[in-house]
Design a protein around this motif. Structure first.
Motif, PDB file in Angstrom:
ATOM      1  N   LEU A  50     -29.908 126.642 120.326  1.00  0.00           N
ATOM      2  CA  LEU A  50     -29.056 125.701 121.055  1.00  0.00           C
ATOM      3  C   LEU A  50     -28.218 124.861 120.098  1.00  0.00           C
ATOM      4  O   LEU A  50     -27.052 124.565 120.378  1.00  0.00           O
ATOM      5  N   ARG A  51     -28.772 124.505 118.963  1.00  0.00           N
ATOM      6  CA  ARG A  51     -27.999 123.745 117.973  1.00  0.00           C
ATOM      7  C   ARG A  51     -26.875 124.598 117.385  1.00  0.00           C
ATOM      8  O   ARG A  51     -25.794 124.079 117.086  1.00  0.00           O
ATOM      9  N   ARG A  52     -27.097 125.891 117.254  1.00  0.00           N
ATOM     10  CA  ARG A  52     -26.017 126.766 116.804  1.00  0.00           C
ATOM     11  C   ARG A  52     -24.908 126.830 117.852  1.00  0.00           C
ATOM     12  O   ARG A  52     -23.717 126.892 117.512  1.00  0.00           O
ATOM     13  N   VAL A  53     -25.292 126.813 119.106  1.00  0.00           N
ATOM     14  CA  VAL A  53     -24.301 126.773 120.181  1.00  0.00           C
ATOM     15  C   VAL A  53     -23.472 125.503 120.080  1.00  0.00           C
ATOM     16  O   VAL A  53     -22.232 125.541 120.181  1.00  0.00           O
ATOM     17  N   ARG A  54     -24.125 124.374 119.858  1.00  0.00           N
ATOM     18  CA  ARG A  54     -23.401 123.102 119.781  1.00  0.00           C
ATOM     19  C   ARG A  54     -22.459 123.085 118.572  1.00  0.00           C
ATOM     20  O   ARG A  54     -21.327 122.593 118.661  1.00  0.00           O
ATOM     21  N   ARG A  55     -22.907 123.612 117.447  1.00  0.00           N
ATOM     22  CA  ARG A  55     -22.035 123.645 116.262  1.00  0.00           C
ATOM     23  C   ARG A  55     -20.825 124.558 116.503  1.00  0.00           C
ATOM     24  O   ARG A  55     -19.721 124.269 116.036  1.00  0.00           O
ATOM     25  N   ALA A  56     -21.032 125.639 117.237  1.00  0.00           N
ATOM     26  CA  ALA A  56     -19.931 126.570 117.495  1.00  0.00           C
ATOM     27  C   ALA A  56     -18.910 126.010 118.470  1.00  0.00           C
ATOM     28  O   ALA A  56     -17.797 126.535 118.565  1.00  0.00           O
ATOM     29  N   HIS A  57     -19.249 124.935 119.179  1.00  0.00           N
ATOM     30  CA  HIS A  57     -18.347 124.375 120.180  1.00  0.00           C
ATOM     31  C   HIS A  57     -18.066 122.902 119.939  1.00  0.00           C
ATOM     32  O   HIS A  57     -17.934 122.106 120.854  1.00  0.00           O
ATOM     33  N   LEU A  58     -17.932 122.566 118.640  1.00  0.00           N
ATOM     34  CA  LEU A  58     -17.705 121.169 118.274  1.00  0.00           C
ATOM     35  C   LEU A  58     -16.338 120.669 118.761  1.00  0.00           C
ATOM     36  O   LEU A  58     -16.189 119.495 119.100  1.00  0.00           O
ATOM     37  N   THR A  59     -15.337 121.527 118.756  1.00  0.00           N
ATOM     38  CA  THR A  59     -14.016 121.104 119.213  1.00  0.00           C
ATOM     39  C   THR A  59     -13.539 122.062 120.282  1.00  0.00           C
ATOM     40  O   THR A  59     -13.961 123.235 120.348  1.00  0.00           O
ATOM     41  N   PRO A  60     -12.605 121.625 121.143  1.00  0.00           N
ATOM     42  CA  PRO A  60     -12.111 122.494 122.209  1.00  0.00           C
ATOM     43  C   PRO A  60     -11.506 123.800 121.701  1.00  0.00           C
ATOM     44  O   PRO A  60     -11.475 124.798 122.405  1.00  0.00           O
ATOM     45  N   ALA A  61     -11.000 123.816 120.462  1.00  0.00           N
ATOM     46  CA  ALA A  61     -10.327 125.006 119.969  1.00  0.00           C
ATOM     47  C   ALA A  61     -11.300 126.088 119.522  1.00  0.00           C
ATOM     48  O   ALA A  61     -10.927 127.236 119.335  1.00  0.00           O
ATOM     49  N   GLN A  62     -12.563 125.713 119.303  1.00  0.00           N
ATOM     50  CA  GLN A  62     -13.535 126.649 118.761  1.00  0.00           C
ATOM     51  C   GLN A  62     -14.239 127.393 119.896  1.00  0.00           C
ATOM     52  O   GLN A  62     -14.433 126.873 120.978  1.00  0.00           O
ATOM     53  N   ALA A  63     -14.635 128.620 119.623  1.00  0.00           N
ATOM     54  CA  ALA A  63     -15.375 129.415 120.608  1.00  0.00           C
ATOM     55  C   ALA A  63     -16.482 130.161 119.902  1.00  0.00           C
ATOM     56  O   ALA A  63     -16.491 130.317 118.688  1.00  0.00           O
TER      57      ALA A  63
END
Length: 226
Positions: free
Chosen positions: A212-225
């Motif tokens: 879940l923390r990897r998910v959060r890091r991957a979606h730190l900004t709206p531009a990231q996916a």
């Protein structure tokens, strides 16, 4: 929504679908990480009908899965052809599916849902054809849940596609007409689930937390996916 994993579930996945049956879809998505820092938390579930579709935010999906929710759990055990969206993070979650399981959660959740189906059967007027057809659907779910729970407890593997759908359908019709027939089925399941099995006593929450923390890091900004 940034969907990480989704697929076709329900009667289609179980092999119980017939012409005209609804096609149910289930998935999980990641909300942008920055949305968790405001006054209001992001939407945790999105439900739509016609067709039936349900998506849970990643954290909520994990909580439900760790609690043994049968509907949520099946998403990471689907036959490969039933997935419609698979991202790298979704594949990571599939790889963690055994770590989400625990003996107590499977016992309590699966048997709890099966008992709910039995209560629905007992409270129905079985003299009306339409009502009896609905009762048969509840009975099929009862049979499926019990058999999946026992197999999962004893093998550590959740089998989604039923080996003999017609047997489950026929047994469901008999139970719908005579709900007392389900009591022996439930009693046998309780006996088998009380014995030692293949599942751990507790899930691996640390592994799920790390994902879940990897998910959060991957979606730190709206531009990231993902």
């Amino acid at each position: 929504m940034r969907v990480l994993l989704s697929g076709v579930v329900g009667s289609t996945a179980y092999g119980l679908a017939r012409p005209g049956s609804d096609v149910d879809r289930l998935g999980l998505f990641a909300a942008p990480t920055e949305e968790f820092h405001g006054l209001r938390r992001p939407t945790e579930s999105v439900v739509r009908t016609a067709p039936d579709q349900t998506w849970h935010e990643a954290a909520k999906w994990c909580r439900l899965a760790l609690a043994g929710n049968p509907t949520v759990t099946e998403l990471v055990w689907l036959p490969s052809e039933l997935y419609e969206v698979r991202t790298p993070l979704g594949d990571e979650l599939i790889g963690l599916r055994e770590r989400l399981l625990s003996a107590r959660a499977v016992r309590d959740s699966y048997l709890g849902y099966a008992t709910q189906q039995l209560r629905k059967l007992a409270g129905r007027d079985r003299t009306e054809p339409a009502t009896l057809a609905r009762a048969a659907k509840h009975a099929r779910h009862l049979v499926r849940l019990v058999e999946q729970a026992v197999a999962l407890h004893e093998t550590g593997v959740l089998t989604i596609r039923l080996a003999d759908p017609e047997r489950v359908r026929e047994l469901g019709e008999r139970i719908a007409a005579t709900p007392d027939l389900a009591e022996g089925l439930l009693a046998d399941a309780v006996h088998r689930l009380d014995r030692p099995g293949a599942l751990p006593q507790a899930p691996d929450e640390a592994a799920v937390e790390s994902w879940l923390r990897r998910v959060r890091r991957a979606h730190l900004t709206p531009a990231q996916a993902a």
